[in-house]
Structure formats: structure tokens, C-alpha cells
Design an enzyme around this catalytic site. Structure first.
Site, PDB file in Angstrom:
ATOM      1  N   SER A   9       0.939  -1.207   0.073  1.00 45.80           N
ATOM      2  CA  SER A   9       0.018   0.034  -0.055  1.00 45.80           C
ATOM      3  C   SER A   9       0.795   1.288  -0.017  1.00 45.80           C
ATOM      4  CB  SER A   9      -1.044  -0.022   1.332  1.00 45.80           C
ATOM      5  OG  SER A   9      -1.507   1.301   1.327  1.00 45.80           O
ATOM      6  N   HIS A  34      -1.013  -1.110  -4.256  1.00 43.34           N
ATOM      7  CA  HIS A  34      -2.342  -0.815  -3.799  1.00 43.34           C
ATOM      8  C   HIS A  34      -2.410   0.640  -3.440  1.00 43.34           C
ATOM      9  CE1 HIS A  34      -5.874  -2.169  -1.601  1.00 43.34           C
ATOM     10  NE2 HIS A  34      -5.564  -1.514  -0.408  1.00 43.34           N
ATOM     11  N   ASP A  36      -4.941   3.381  -1.938  1.00 44.32           N
ATOM     12  CA  ASP A  36      -6.193   3.554  -1.025  1.00 44.32           C
ATOM     13  C   ASP A  36      -6.605   5.140  -1.155  1.00 44.32           C
ATOM     14  OD1 ASP A  36      -6.253   1.486   0.766  1.00 44.32           O
ATOM     15  OD2 ASP A  36      -4.182   1.829   1.291  1.00 44.32           O
ATOM     16  N   MET A  38      -9.443   7.573  -0.012  1.00 40.99           N
ATOM     17  CA  MET A  38     -10.447   7.905   1.044  1.00 40.99           C
ATOM     18  C   MET A  38     -11.140   9.322   0.929  1.00 40.99           C
ATOM     19  SD  MET A  38      -8.044   6.645   4.237  1.00 40.99           S
ATOM     20  CE  MET A  38      -7.076   4.994   4.270  1.00 40.99           C
ATOM     21  N   HIS A  67      -8.463   0.605  -4.154  1.00 41.12           N
ATOM     22  CA  HIS A  67      -9.231   0.141  -3.052  1.00 41.12           C
ATOM     23  C   HIS A  67      -9.974   1.539  -2.576  1.00 41.12           C
ATOM     24  CE1 HIS A  67      -9.429  -0.684   1.605  1.00 41.12           C
ATOM     25  NE2 HIS A  67     -10.813  -0.672   1.147  1.00 41.12           N
ATOM     26  N   MET A  69     -12.413   3.653  -0.595  1.00 41.93           N
ATOM     27  CA  MET A  69     -13.232   4.018   0.611  1.00 41.93           C
ATOM     28  C   MET A  69     -13.996   5.335   0.418  1.00 41.93           C
ATOM     29  SD  MET A  69      -9.936   2.581   2.872  1.00 41.93           S
ATOM     30  CE  MET A  69      -8.826   2.971   1.602  1.00 41.93           C
ATOM     31  N   MET A 138     -11.267  -6.967   4.599  1.00 39.22           N
ATOM     32  CA  MET A 138     -10.638  -6.094   5.495  1.00 39.22           C
ATOM     33  C   MET A 138     -10.338  -6.694   6.838  1.00 39.22           C
ATOM     34  SD  MET A 138     -10.142  -3.209   3.796  1.00 39.22           S
ATOM     35  CE  MET A 138      -9.211  -2.398   5.041  1.00 39.22           C
ATOM     36  N   ASP A 176      -6.528  -7.146   3.600  1.00 37.53           N
ATOM     37  CA  ASP A 176      -5.956  -5.709   3.826  1.00 37.53           C
ATOM     38  C   ASP A 176      -5.952  -5.447   5.044  1.00 37.53           C
ATOM     39  OD1 ASP A 176      -5.052  -3.252   3.460  1.00 37.53           O
ATOM     40  OD2 ASP A 176      -6.745  -2.505   2.083  1.00 37.53           O
TER      41      ASP A 176
HETATM   42  C1  DX5 Z   1      -6.652   0.967   5.341  1.00 37.07           C
HETATM   43  C2  DX5 Z   1      -6.306   0.587   4.188  1.00 37.07           C
HETATM   44  C3  DX5 Z   1      -4.832  -0.334   4.154  1.00 37.07           C
HETATM   45  C4  DX5 Z   1      -3.804   0.286   4.729  1.00 37.07           C
HETATM   46  C5  DX5 Z   1      -2.869  -0.804   4.970  1.00 37.07           C
HETATM   47  O1  DX5 Z   1      -7.837   1.760   5.506  1.00 37.07           O
HETATM   48  O2  DX5 Z   1      -7.283   0.476   3.210  1.00 37.07           O
HETATM   49  O3  DX5 Z   1      -4.801  -0.484   2.875  1.00 37.07           O
HETATM   50  O4  DX5 Z   1      -3.145   1.298   3.835  1.00 37.07           O
HETATM   51  O5  DX5 Z   1      -1.914  -0.364   5.780  1.00 37.07           O
HETATM   52  P1  DX5 Z   1      -1.256  -1.348   7.029  1.00 37.07           P
HETATM   53  O6  DX5 Z   1      -0.536  -2.671   6.336  1.00 37.07           O
HETATM   54  O7  DX5 Z   1      -0.457  -0.413   7.833  1.00 37.07           O
HETATM   55  O8  DX5 Z   1      -2.547  -1.771   7.962  1.00 37.07           O
HETATM   56 ZN    ZN Z   2      -6.398  -0.790   1.202  1.00 37.33          ZN
END
Ligand code: DX5
Ligand code: ZN
Length: 217
Positions: A9, A34, A36, A38, A67, A69, A138, A176
Site C-alpha cells: 500500500s 495498492h 487507497d 479515502m 481500493h 473507501m 478487511m 488488507d
Molecule cells: C486501510 C487501508 C489499508 C492500509 C494498509 O484503510 O485500506 O490498505 O493502507 O496499511 P497497513 O498494512 O499499515 O495496515
Molecule cells: Zn486498502
């Protein structure tokens, strides 16, 4: 599709040196990067948007694993595609018209994934499972990197693998959140194909070796 894939990630990378962080992943045994996204609404945090994704895409030689969110994923699928997405995963909890969202993702030529929060049981996927390329389980509550792994994710992966073996044997199962070498072995054994790791990779002394160590467990 080989087993034991790793999707580091980028959320845990040094954003002030994004190009060199992406180049590090290019040189590693990572299978995907990956991404993320948000929105501060579906999850209580904001990460980065498409200008940053495009910058990552410009330098990445690895395929990108998005991903989302966010609320209203449908409105951003095309932006993901334009930013280099090979996989787009949307949250079950944020998509009231999931079947339409999955269809639209596939029409863009991307692999379509659905993400389940820790409290969401796999049975909610019964109807849609045959249509999916990927399910992302998750193992933390989404919104932040660096959280502690929730062990019940392991059993969820086994249950999903058993269900998928009947209706969708090629389903990719991704996990994840809080993944490290300790959880990796159990997750692969339970039937996971791909593990996301953020802090475990980027906070380590040698991220490339750490990525490989997740495959060698
Ligand atoms: C959390 C993310 C993950 C996160 C993983 O909301 O979706 O992808 O970046 O990071 P670690 O491995 O540090 O939990
Ligand atoms: Zn993620």
C-alpha cells in the site's frame, strides 16, 4: 494467476519522495501497487486524489490495485481507469447498486472487486459472487494505515474460499490491514491469494526484502 501475491500500500510511503518509492516497488517482487482512496465521508480520513494517482501511474511498471473507501464510487470509476487501475474494488457497505457498479467496472476493462468491512459477513455476496474477479477482506476497520490485524479475518477467508470453490473457482481473495509475516502464513493457508501490506513494508529497513519475505512465509 500465481498464488502468494503481494500488493504494497502506497499509503505508507514517503509522499515527499513518491517517485523513488514507486521505483522501489517497481524493482521489488510486488505484484501490484495498492492505492487507497479515502473521502472523509465513508471513512474518517482523507488520503489523496486522482492527480496523485496519475503521478504514481506515470512511474509505475506494476499494475495498480485501487481500493475505493468512498461514497458514490460509480462517479469515479472512469477516473480510476484513466489513472491506470487494473483492479477496482468498491465497498459493499457503500454501494447500494453493487451489481451495476460491478458491471460498469468490467465495461471499463478492469477487474472488479468488492470489499467487506470486518463486521460484514461473506453471505451478503451470495448473489454477486459469480460476477466478481476479486473479494477484498478487511482485517482492520478502513481509514488508517498502521492498525492491528483482526484475526477473525482468517476464518472469513476460509469460509469465502469454500463458497467460491463452488461458484467462482478463479476468484482472487485479497486481505488488507495490519498484515505482517505472522498473519501472512495463516492467510495464505486459509486460501488468500493476495496480501496488502503498508507499514510492514515501508517502515521496514529493507522494503524489497520485506515484500519478498511475505511470499516466502
Ligand atoms: C486501510 C487501508 C489499508 C492500509 C494498509 O484503510 O485500506 O490498505 O493502507 O496499511 P497497513 O498494512 O499499515 O495496515
Ligand atoms: Zn486498502
Amino acid at each position: 494467476m500465481s498464488n502468494r501475491m503481494v500488493s504494497p500500500s502506497i499509503l505508507a510511503a514517503d509522499f515527499a519522495n513518491l517517485q523513488s518509492e514507486v521505483e522501489l516497488l517497481n524493482e521489488s517482487s510486488a505484484d501490484y501497487i495498492h492505492i487507497d482512496i479515502m473521502d472523509g465521508v465513508f471513512v474518517p480520513n482523507i488520503s489523496f486524489g486522482f492527480p496523485v494517482c496519475k503521478a504514481i501511474h506515470q512511474h509505475a511498471t506494476k499494475p495498480l490495485d485501487f481500493h475505493l473507501m468512498i461514497q458514490n464510487s460509480d462517479a469515479y470509476l472512469e477516473d480510476c481507469k484513466k489513472s491506470g487501475a487494473e483492479i477496482i474494488s468498491v465497498h459493499f457497505e457503500a454501494c447500494p447498486h453493487l451489481h451495476r457498479t460491478i458491471g460498469a467496472t468490467k465495461e471499463l476493462g478492469c477487474k472488479a472487486g468488492v470489499v467487506l468491512n470486518p463486521h460484514t459477513s461473506i453471505e451478503v455476496l451470495n448473489e454477486i459472487l459469480p460476477d466478481l474477479d476479486l473479494v477484498l477482506i478487511m482485517s482492520v476497520n478502513p481509514g488508517f494505515g498502521g492498525q492491528k490485524f483482526i484475526p477473525s479475518a482468517i476464518q472469513k477467508v476460509s469460509k469465502l474460499r469454500a463458497l467460491a470453490s463452488k461458484v467462482n473457482p478463479n476468484l482472487i481473495i485479497e486481505v488488507d490491514g495490519g498484515v505482517n509475516v505472522n498473519s501472512a502464513l495463516d492467510l495464505y493457508a486459509a486460501g488468500a491469494d493476495m496480501l496488502v501490506a503498508g507499514s510492514f513494508v515501508f517502515k521496514s529497513d529493507n522494503p524489497k526484502d520485506t515484500i519478498q519475505s511475505l511470499k516466502d512465509v
